[in-house]
Enzyme design. Sequence first.
Site, PDB file in Angstrom:
ATOM      1  N   HIS A 198     -13.282 -41.039 -79.763  1.00  0.00           N
ATOM      2  CA  HIS A 198     -12.276 -42.043 -79.429  1.00  0.00           C
ATOM      3  C   HIS A 198     -12.869 -43.443 -79.564  1.00  0.00           C
ATOM      4  O   HIS A 198     -12.266 -44.417 -79.126  1.00  0.00           O
ATOM      5  CB  HIS A 198     -11.800 -41.866 -77.983  1.00  0.00           C
ATOM      6  CG  HIS A 198     -11.215 -40.522 -77.696  1.00  0.00           C
ATOM      7  ND1 HIS A 198     -10.161 -40.006 -78.402  1.00  0.00           N
ATOM      8  CD2 HIS A 198     -11.525 -39.591 -76.768  1.00  0.00           C
ATOM      9  CE1 HIS A 198      -9.851 -38.812 -77.911  1.00  0.00           C
ATOM     10  NE2 HIS A 198     -10.673 -38.546 -76.927  1.00  0.00           N
ATOM     11  N   ARG A 208      -0.617 -42.601 -82.093  1.00  0.00           N
ATOM     12  CA  ARG A 208       0.537 -42.306 -81.239  1.00  0.00           C
ATOM     13  C   ARG A 208       1.117 -43.609 -80.705  1.00  0.00           C
ATOM     14  O   ARG A 208       0.367 -44.574 -80.490  1.00  0.00           O
ATOM     15  CB  ARG A 208       0.108 -41.410 -80.073  1.00  0.00           C
ATOM     16  CG  ARG A 208       1.249 -40.940 -79.185  1.00  0.00           C
ATOM     17  CD  ARG A 208       0.723 -40.124 -78.013  1.00  0.00           C
ATOM     18  NE  ARG A 208       1.810 -39.549 -77.212  1.00  0.00           N
ATOM     19  CZ  ARG A 208       1.626 -38.912 -76.053  1.00  0.00           C
ATOM     20  NH1 ARG A 208       0.398 -38.771 -75.563  1.00  0.00           N
ATOM     21  NH2 ARG A 208       2.654 -38.420 -75.391  1.00  0.00           N
ATOM     22  N   GLY A 249       3.272 -34.333 -73.209  1.00  0.00           N
ATOM     23  CA  GLY A 249       3.190 -34.471 -74.649  1.00  0.00           C
ATOM     24  C   GLY A 249       4.497 -34.889 -75.294  1.00  0.00           C
ATOM     25  O   GLY A 249       4.691 -34.725 -76.501  1.00  0.00           O
ATOM     26  N   SER A 258      -4.017 -39.434 -77.831  1.00  0.00           N
ATOM     27  CA  SER A 258      -3.231 -39.418 -79.068  1.00  0.00           C
ATOM     28  C   SER A 258      -3.296 -38.075 -79.766  1.00  0.00           C
ATOM     29  O   SER A 258      -2.581 -37.857 -80.742  1.00  0.00           O
ATOM     30  CB  SER A 258      -3.745 -40.483 -80.049  1.00  0.00           C
ATOM     31  OG  SER A 258      -3.746 -41.765 -79.486  1.00  0.00           O
ATOM     32  N   SER A 309       0.244 -25.432 -81.250  1.00  0.00           N
ATOM     33  CA  SER A 309       1.340 -26.101 -80.560  1.00  0.00           C
ATOM     34  C   SER A 309       0.879 -26.643 -79.216  1.00  0.00           C
ATOM     35  O   SER A 309      -0.084 -26.157 -78.616  1.00  0.00           O
ATOM     36  CB  SER A 309       2.503 -25.131 -80.342  1.00  0.00           C
ATOM     37  OG  SER A 309       2.158 -24.138 -79.397  1.00  0.00           O
ATOM     38  N   ARG A 313      -0.342 -33.017 -70.025  1.00  0.00           N
ATOM     39  CA  ARG A 313       0.766 -33.159 -69.089  1.00  0.00           C
ATOM     40  C   ARG A 313       2.101 -32.740 -69.710  1.00  0.00           C
ATOM     41  O   ARG A 313       2.595 -31.657 -69.472  1.00  0.00           O
ATOM     42  CB  ARG A 313       0.821 -34.619 -68.625  1.00  0.00           C
ATOM     43  CG  ARG A 313       1.098 -34.835 -67.177  1.00  0.00           C
ATOM     44  CD  ARG A 313       0.907 -36.293 -66.808  1.00  0.00           C
ATOM     45  NE  ARG A 313       1.487 -37.199 -67.779  1.00  0.00           N
ATOM     46  CZ  ARG A 313       2.749 -37.619 -67.758  1.00  0.00           C
ATOM     47  NH1 ARG A 313       3.545 -37.221 -66.797  1.00  0.00           N
ATOM     48  NH2 ARG A 313       3.197 -38.446 -68.678  1.00  0.00           N
TER      49      ARG A 313
END
Length: 254
Positions: free
Chosen positions: A70, A92, A219, A43, A190, A217
Amino acid sequence: MTKYDRIVDGIRYPLAIKDEILEAVKTFEVREDDVWLITYRKSDLLKPGMTEFAHVTAAKKSSPRIMETHMQSRHMPREILTKKPKIVYVARNPKDIAVSFYYFHKSNKLIKTFDSWDEYFQAFYDGDLVGGSWFDMNLYWWNRRNEDNVLFLKYEDMRENLGSAIVKISQFLGWPVPEGKLEEVVKHCSFGSMKNNPKINYTESKMIDISISPFMRKGLVGDWKNYFTVSQNEAFDKLYEEKMKGSGLTFRFE
């Protein structure tokens, strides 16, 4: 128990996470000036994490500490609720997480590799994966979102406007972004920048086989459409409606 993991209090953990570690984490000394970044796996956007909460190393850090985990709430340090450190929780949408976590299972050498997407999907649907149920974790922190020390953010909003999220976080923490530096911070944080950063993307990790799948990978928002079958999507939508009913928590799925 499998050769990869075991269940503790209803949550599946890698075998490397021993009982003594879980107990030590519960009694870990939290500091009021800590900053905790908490997410369900896959996430993260600002600083992706992979390992469980490392209590021994964390105890030696100087303040203010930035802590990442997590873990589900039932295995978090008890003092989280009494010391009330700053908590940034990033959520997410579960469908994109399902895909991202599927590839994480394929490349991570310490957890189970599923034979197929269909087998994995059922485990995700059941909440029977390392780290437990997506619904349990996200609803827990959503229900605490109005507490003064909790900032609840959504990955999809951050993907759309990372600068706005960074400003929110800086104001919440009382760490203002220097004038004229926001664009630089946004660029540094970013997804593309982090994906190419070996300190973050785990290209040197012995636990991740990047020849199978990179740790970071795509996103993207909406990549789940390339994996969920029509029947899987219908089944998950029904489960999502049941679990989220009355919560007020919604996500963008594309």
